[in-house]
Design an enzyme around this catalytic site. Structure first.
Site, PDB file in Angstrom:
ATOM      1  N   ARG A  24       0.926  -1.285  -0.043  1.00 43.79           N
ATOM      2  CA  ARG A  24       0.094   0.154   0.452  1.00 43.79           C
ATOM      3  C   ARG A  24       0.640   1.816  -0.235  1.00 43.79           C
ATOM      4  O   ARG A  24       0.535   2.391  -0.260  1.00 43.79           O
ATOM      5  CB  ARG A  24      -0.857  -0.040   1.111  1.00 43.79           C
ATOM      6  CG  ARG A  24      -1.752  -0.735   0.989  1.00 43.79           C
ATOM      7  CD  ARG A  24      -3.280  -0.068   1.665  1.00 43.79           C
ATOM      8  NE  ARG A  24      -2.806  -0.707   3.442  1.00 43.79           N
ATOM      9  CZ  ARG A  24      -3.177  -2.092   4.384  1.00 43.79           C
ATOM     10  NH1 ARG A  24      -3.215  -3.337   3.473  1.00 43.79           N
ATOM     11  NH2 ARG A  24      -1.915  -2.027   4.908  1.00 43.79           N
ATOM     12  N   SER A  41      -2.385 -16.125   4.731  1.00 43.17           N
ATOM     13  CA  SER A  41      -3.427 -15.453   5.596  1.00 43.17           C
ATOM     14  C   SER A  41      -4.857 -15.563   5.580  1.00 43.17           C
ATOM     15  O   SER A  41      -5.427 -15.519   5.419  1.00 43.17           O
ATOM     16  CB  SER A  41      -3.787 -14.765   4.079  1.00 43.17           C
ATOM     17  OG  SER A  41      -4.307 -13.041   4.969  1.00 43.17           O
ATOM     18  N   CYS A  45      -7.009 -18.979  14.883  1.00 49.04           N
ATOM     19  CA  CYS A  45      -7.929 -19.583  15.092  1.00 49.04           C
ATOM     20  C   CYS A  45      -8.946 -19.927  15.616  1.00 49.04           C
ATOM     21  O   CYS A  45      -9.617 -20.171  16.684  1.00 49.04           O
ATOM     22  CB  CYS A  45      -7.842 -17.860  16.488  1.00 49.04           C
ATOM     23  SG  CYS A  45      -6.411 -17.366  17.012  1.00 49.04           S
ATOM     24  N   VAL A  83      12.285 -21.446   3.884  1.00 48.54           N
ATOM     25  CA  VAL A  83      13.315 -20.772   3.920  1.00 48.54           C
ATOM     26  C   VAL A  83      14.554 -22.537   4.994  1.00 48.54           C
ATOM     27  O   VAL A  83      13.482 -22.221   6.046  1.00 48.54           O
ATOM     28  CB  VAL A  83      13.482 -19.247   4.456  1.00 48.54           C
ATOM     29  CG1 VAL A  83      15.117 -19.102   4.600  1.00 48.54           C
ATOM     30  CG2 VAL A  83      12.700 -19.042   3.328  1.00 48.54           C
ATOM     31  N   LYS A 364     -18.164 -13.674  42.977  1.00 48.36           N
ATOM     32  CA  LYS A 364     -19.159 -14.412  42.456  1.00 48.36           C
ATOM     33  C   LYS A 364     -20.392 -13.365  42.204  1.00 48.36           C
ATOM     34  O   LYS A 364     -20.029 -13.217  42.676  1.00 48.36           O
ATOM     35  CB  LYS A 364     -19.496 -15.520  42.876  1.00 48.36           C
ATOM     36  CG  LYS A 364     -20.655 -16.685  41.964  1.00 48.36           C
ATOM     37  CD  LYS A 364     -20.593 -18.061  42.187  1.00 48.36           C
ATOM     38  CE  LYS A 364     -22.106 -18.858  41.819  1.00 48.36           C
ATOM     39  NZ  LYS A 364     -22.416 -20.131  42.625  1.00 48.36           N
ATOM     40  N   ARG A 445     -14.717  -2.850  43.997  1.00 48.59           N
ATOM     41  CA  ARG A 445     -15.262  -2.258  44.927  1.00 48.59           C
ATOM     42  C   ARG A 445     -15.412  -3.680  46.418  1.00 48.59           C
ATOM     43  O   ARG A 445     -14.659  -2.834  47.593  1.00 48.59           O
ATOM     44  CB  ARG A 445     -17.122  -2.752  45.296  1.00 48.59           C
ATOM     45  CG  ARG A 445     -17.663  -1.202  44.710  1.00 48.59           C
ATOM     46  CD  ARG A 445     -19.283  -1.191  44.329  1.00 48.59           C
ATOM     47  NE  ARG A 445     -19.444  -0.949  45.163  1.00 48.59           N
ATOM     48  CZ  ARG A 445     -20.596  -0.987  45.640  1.00 48.59           C
ATOM     49  NH1 ARG A 445     -21.396  -1.764  45.040  1.00 48.59           N
ATOM     50  NH2 ARG A 445     -21.333  -0.879  46.555  1.00 48.59           N
TER      51      ARG A 445
END
Length: 451
Positions: A24, A41, A45, A83, A364, A445
């Site tokens: 780009r 590409s 996951c 490579v 919890k 808290r």
């Protein structure tokens, strides 16, 4: 005038993010990418979800094909090319072409190493038997799915209780396969504190998974070249399928004899611009180290988010820009069936190693208002510096709506917020989404009272 030549080793997240950014910014540069597999590409996951059947087509995980990079972006992607060696004195790399089994040297002006990570497996007997798989590349996911379809395994053993192990446990459960996890640590998910790891243990057991913690792989048994059992230091487990989930190591063995500086675990040492110790050689993604913004230490973490970001930084700078990668707070999430697990920042053990005086709490709560239908349990653990109340880390376990709350804590760590700052945050509220006090604020808290 000679056009500048860029060579990229590795055609996945970091490598292709960099190559695309360079194109780009510099339309006239020559860009060559060497990729060992047949894919570029893609979303690694997403592999467990393809294996489980949640994602129907392997092609859905591919963002851009090699041919698209060549035709649309004029990036010369050479798949099935590995490579083998670097010669940084003469600016060239030795490449093996798997298609015609030839080798050749390719020169470069600038080089990016983006070889990613590889599944770790100790050097034990019969580790190459059929039916033993690491989950790292799209090709490996394809092989697992084909193996399951062909052999219809009934029993599987997963070695390791980290992210890959848990996500693959879900995939195999959804395929109707009985799952056993062998885990070297005292609890699964060593990226959590043991008290939260224990809750993940309970979650897995609720799903019917058998877990053997504090147990190490000794070797594999095979018959006619196919794995038939996993032998640990305590027992023998019959199996039809083995998944290696013992973590990821940097894929940098081919650099051992090069002049590229590596850190202790084999990751490539880089500066904030992703430059190595060699001026015209860069590295990004799962093969390189990065900085932990909370500990202020360099460390290794293999995540798709980090790979894409560091690839963008490397590509920007290789194209003549000036961009620095600040580091990460080690934010990660995973899911196993209906349960979500998330973590960010430091663990108790890391705080102790840094000699930080800290406090922590676990609360919890509910993912929605307690009276709203389908409100689910959520556990939140926060760790904070005792004197200042500055947040140091957080961990979350729960059902739908639990995990993405970790992003609030990630933002807090990036902004160096204190517990009081978190309590003061104007977080959204409506009964379908949260209690009036969001669980992360409820935890803050409680913890602020312990400072």
């Amino acid at each position: 005038m000679k056009k500048k030549k860029i060579v990229v080793i590795g055609g996945d997240a970091a490598g292709m993010s960099a190559a695309s950014k360079i194109r780009r910014e510099q339309p006239d540069f020559v860009i060559i990418v060497f990729e060992k597999s047949e894919f570029t590409s893609y979303s690694a996951c997403g592999i467990p979800y393809f294996i489980s059947g949640k994602v129907e087509n392997l092609e859905d995980l591919i963002v851009r094909s090699p041919s698209e990079f060549i035709k649309k972006y004029k990036i010369d992607v050479k798949i099935l090319h590995e490579v083998l060696e670097l010669d940084t004195d003469n600016n060239k790399v030795l490449v093996h072409n798997y298609s015609d089994k030839t080798q050749f040297w390719e020169t470069y002006d600038e080089l990016l190493i983006a070889t990613g990570g590889k599944p770790f497996c100790p050097d034990v007997a019969n580790r190459t038997a059929d039916g033993i798989f690491g989950i790292q590349t799209l090709n490996s996911g394809k092989k697992v799915a084909t193996y399951i379809s062909e052999y219809q395994p009934k029993i599987a053993v997963i070695i390791g209780g980290g992210y890959i192990g848990l996500e693959m446990a879900e995939a195999l459960i959804l395929k109707g396969i009985k799952v056993t996890i062998v885990n070297r640590s005292t609890e699964v998910m060593s990226t959590l504190d043991p008290d939260m790891g224990k809750k993940v243990n309970e979650v897995l057991q609720n799903l019917g998974v058998t877990i053997y913690n504090s147990e190490s792989l000794a070797y594999f048994d095979e018959q006619l070249g196919k794995v038939i059992s996993v032998v640990t230091d305590k027992r023998t487990l019959q199996t039809d399928l083995v998944i290696l989930g013992m973590g990821t190591a940097p894929n940098t063995s081919f650099l051992q004899k090069s002049k590229i500086k590596l850190v202790e675990n084999g990751a490539i040492k880089v500066n904030r611009m992703q430059r190595t110790n060699i001026k015209n050689v860069w590295a990004a993604g799962d093969c390189a180290e990065t900085k932990n913004l909370v500990s202020k230490k360099n460390f290794y973490i293999a995540l798709g988010t980090v790979a894409n970001k560091t690839g963008l930084v490397a590509g920007t700078n290789m194209a003549g820009g000036d961009l620095k990668f600040p580091g990460v707070v080690a934010t990660a999430v995973c899911k196993i069936c209906v349960y979500e697990i998330a973590r960010v920042g430091l663990l108790e053990s890391e705080c102790k190693a840094l000699k930080v005086d800290f406090v922590y709490t676990i609360i919890k709560s509910k993912t929605r208002a307690h009276y709203y239908p389908e409100a689910k349990d959520i556990w939140v653990k926060l760790i904070a510096e005792k004197r200042s109340g500055k947040l140091l880390g957080g961990q979350i376990i729960g059902e739908e709506g639990a995990a993405k709350r970790i992003d609030v804590l990630a933002t807090a760590l990036h902004s160096k917020l204190t517990l009081q700052n978190i309590i003061d945050l104007d977080l959204s509220y409506a009964p379908p989404f949260s209690p009036v006090w969001d669980p992360v604020q409820t935890a803050a808290r409680k913890l602020i009272g312990m400072i």
